[in-house]
Design a protein around this motif. Structure first.
Motif, mmCIF file in Angstrom:
data_model
loop_
_atom_site.group_PDB
_atom_site.id
_atom_site.type_symbol
_atom_site.label_atom_id
_atom_site.label_comp_id
_atom_site.label_asym_id
_atom_site.label_seq_id
_atom_site.Cartn_x
_atom_site.Cartn_y
_atom_site.Cartn_z
ATOM 1 N N PHE A 275 55.705 35.674 36.602
ATOM 2 C CA PHE A 275 55.256 36.778 35.833
ATOM 3 C C PHE A 275 54.563 37.776 36.509
ATOM 4 O O PHE A 275 53.751 37.504 37.413
ATOM 5 N N GLY A 276 54.814 39.115 36.102
ATOM 6 C CA GLY A 276 54.146 40.246 37.016
ATOM 7 C C GLY A 276 52.854 40.567 36.649
ATOM 8 O O GLY A 276 51.900 40.886 37.141
ATOM 9 N N HIS A 277 52.450 39.737 35.457
ATOM 10 C CA HIS A 277 51.064 39.964 34.808
ATOM 11 C C HIS A 277 50.448 38.820 34.135
ATOM 12 O O HIS A 277 51.256 38.335 33.165
ATOM 13 N N LEU A 278 49.295 38.452 34.184
ATOM 14 C CA LEU A 278 48.674 37.363 33.608
ATOM 15 C C LEU A 278 47.466 37.792 32.857
ATOM 16 O O LEU A 278 46.728 38.573 33.394
ATOM 17 N N VAL A 279 47.458 37.520 31.382
ATOM 18 C CA VAL A 279 46.632 37.970 30.585
ATOM 19 C C VAL A 279 45.600 36.828 30.356
ATOM 20 O O VAL A 279 45.912 35.940 29.516
ATOM 21 N N ASP A 280 44.395 36.863 30.703
ATOM 22 C CA ASP A 280 43.423 35.524 30.801
ATOM 23 C C ASP A 280 42.748 35.814 29.368
ATOM 24 O O ASP A 280 42.226 36.884 29.119
ATOM 25 N N LEU A 281 42.775 34.598 28.618
ATOM 26 C CA LEU A 281 42.066 34.536 27.326
ATOM 27 C C LEU A 281 40.861 33.943 27.390
ATOM 28 O O LEU A 281 40.149 33.787 26.358
ATOM 29 N N ARG A 282 40.447 33.631 28.443
ATOM 30 C CA ARG A 282 39.210 32.552 28.325
ATOM 31 C C ARG A 282 38.015 33.422 27.756
ATOM 32 O O ARG A 282 36.726 32.872 27.433
ATOM 33 N N ARG A 283 37.677 34.644 27.968
ATOM 34 C CA ARG A 283 36.566 35.533 27.713
ATOM 35 C C ARG A 283 36.547 35.781 26.206
ATOM 36 O O ARG A 283 35.511 36.120 25.612
ATOM 37 N N LEU A 284 37.457 35.450 25.398
ATOM 38 C CA LEU A 284 37.699 35.780 23.829
ATOM 39 C C LEU A 284 37.003 34.819 23.137
ATOM 40 O O LEU A 284 37.696 33.723 22.561
ATOM 41 N N ASP A 285 35.866 35.047 22.721
ATOM 42 C CA ASP A 285 34.957 33.872 21.987
ATOM 43 C C ASP A 285 35.606 33.736 20.456
ATOM 44 O O ASP A 285 35.745 32.697 19.807
ATOM 45 N N GLU A 286 36.357 34.860 20.074
ATOM 46 C CA GLU A 286 37.050 34.753 18.514
ATOM 47 C C GLU A 286 38.239 33.992 18.700
ATOM 48 O O GLU A 286 38.648 33.539 17.707
ATOM 49 N N LEU A 287 38.690 33.407 19.721
ATOM 50 C CA LEU A 287 39.715 32.379 19.661
ATOM 51 C C LEU A 287 39.041 30.851 19.842
ATOM 52 O O LEU A 287 39.864 30.020 20.015
ATOM 53 N N ARG A 288 37.752 30.707 19.806
ATOM 54 C CA ARG A 288 37.367 29.599 19.761
ATOM 55 C C ARG A 288 36.537 29.070 18.738
ATOM 56 O O ARG A 288 35.795 29.962 17.985
ATOM 57 N N GLY A 289 36.298 27.660 18.489
ATOM 58 C CA GLY A 289 35.783 27.235 17.209
ATOM 59 C C GLY A 289 36.495 26.401 16.148
ATOM 60 O O GLY A 289 37.547 26.230 16.356
ATOM 61 N N ILE A 290 35.697 25.653 15.460
ATOM 62 C CA ILE A 290 36.172 24.675 14.530
ATOM 63 C C ILE A 290 35.432 24.930 13.274
ATOM 64 O O ILE A 290 34.328 25.035 13.288
ATOM 65 N N GLU A 291 36.065 25.267 11.969
ATOM 66 C CA GLU A 291 35.677 25.611 10.696
ATOM 67 C C GLU A 291 36.138 24.976 9.740
ATOM 68 O O GLU A 291 37.690 24.965 9.676
ATOM 69 N N HIS A 292 35.508 24.267 9.011
ATOM 70 C CA HIS A 292 36.051 23.664 7.475
ATOM 71 C C HIS A 292 36.264 24.910 6.698
ATOM 72 O O HIS A 292 35.194 25.193 6.373
#
Length: 291
Positions: free
Chosen positions: A48-65
């Motif tokens: 791929f010509g471009h990689l988009v790193d998602l590791r800094r995106l806090d809104e993509l992490r978590g566990i919620e009931h």
């Protein structure tokens, strides 16, 4: 080997990540834990010509009931899921499948979204999502949409996600009523991808008969799949009426694209798959009966 040259992007939020994916088109690839993508890049099985790193995106992490469901952010690591008491209680099938994924080093970087989006036919999480009828949330410049797990997996390493869509979360139904869950797999070595595996969820009604049944299979085709004929035959019966071995053989009857490779022939995989279904069925039913 080394990967082909690429440009690295580290978006500050989900909206920026989606804009990058949309603007760069098929030259861009999102990277989360990188446990599947990085080896493919290094071996030049993908470029791929471009990689988009998602590791800094806090809104993509978590566990919620959330009511009768549990939401897990796509960027949540497998190790976090493995340690979660909430997942262990509310989504036990997911909790039991997690220790089977690779080794602890892989689980500490690998994410639930990465595993689902990679869609390896022998991976545990796609089979669990399919077995539990999970819903996957995706975001694009057109807005948000929800994709049922039954429509998410479309082929080998392919999903229903559009090029400009980002998987943001997964919603799993929470455990309810008298029910049992089990996942079994056979691999050459601990941590290897499964040659064949099965995930089973079974629910009992007030009369003790089976009123809910799901059998997920992995390592037995181009994608994880269900065994609908076997499931339908079990609903309405008493757990003791059917033998586990018969259920295992029934689950294999609808498979017409079982692979043959250096790990085993299609016939061998079917025999192993039947045994894994039988073993998982016994454990799931025992749990439901004692719930």
């Amino acid at each position: 080997m080394k990967p082909a040259r690429f440009e690295y992007h580290a978006p500050a939020d989900v909206e920026e990540a989606v804009a990058l994916l949309a603007g760069l088109g098929d030259e861009a690839k999102a990277i989360a834990g990188g446990q599947s993508l990085v080896p493919m890049l290094a071996l030049r099985l993908a470029a791929f010509g471009h990689l988009v790193d998602l590791r800094r995106l806090d809104e993509l992490r978590g566990i919620e009931h959330r009511g009768r469901a549990v939401w897990i952010g796509a960027g949540t690591t497998q190790a976090t899921i493995q340690r979660s008491d909430e997942v262990r209680t509310a989504v036990p099938l997911l909790a039991r499948a997690t220790p089977l994924i690779g080794h602890f080093q892989i689980r500490s970087r690998g994410t639930v979204g990465g595993s689902l989006a990679h869609a390896d036919a022998a991976a545990e999480y796609p089979a669990v999502a399919l077995t539990l009828d999970a819903e996957l949330e995706a975001l694009s410049p057109r807005g948000r949409r929800v994709i049922p797990a039954a429509r998410f997996l479309t082929g080998t390493w392919s999903t229903a996600l559009a090029e400009d869509e980002l998987l943001t979360g997964v919603v799993f139904p929470a455990r309810q009523g008298r029910c049992g869950f089990a996942v079994e797999e056979f691999a050459r070595r601990s941590g290897d991808f499964a040659i064949a595996g099965a995930a089973v969820a079974v629910g009992l009604g007030t009369d003790g008969r089976i009123d809910r049944c799901a059998i997920g299979l992995f390592g037995l085709g181009p994608t994880a799949c269900r065994a609908p004929e076997a499931e339908q035959a079990l609903v309405g019966s008493e757990p003791a009426e059917e033998t586990a071995d018969d259920i295992g053989h029934s689950a294999m009857s609808g498979l017409d694209s079982v692979p043959s490779d250096l790990h085993g022939s299609a016939d061998f995989r079917r025999r192993v798959g039947a045994a894994m279904v039988a073993r998982a069925w016994r454990h799931a039913v025992q749990e439901a009966l004692h719930d």
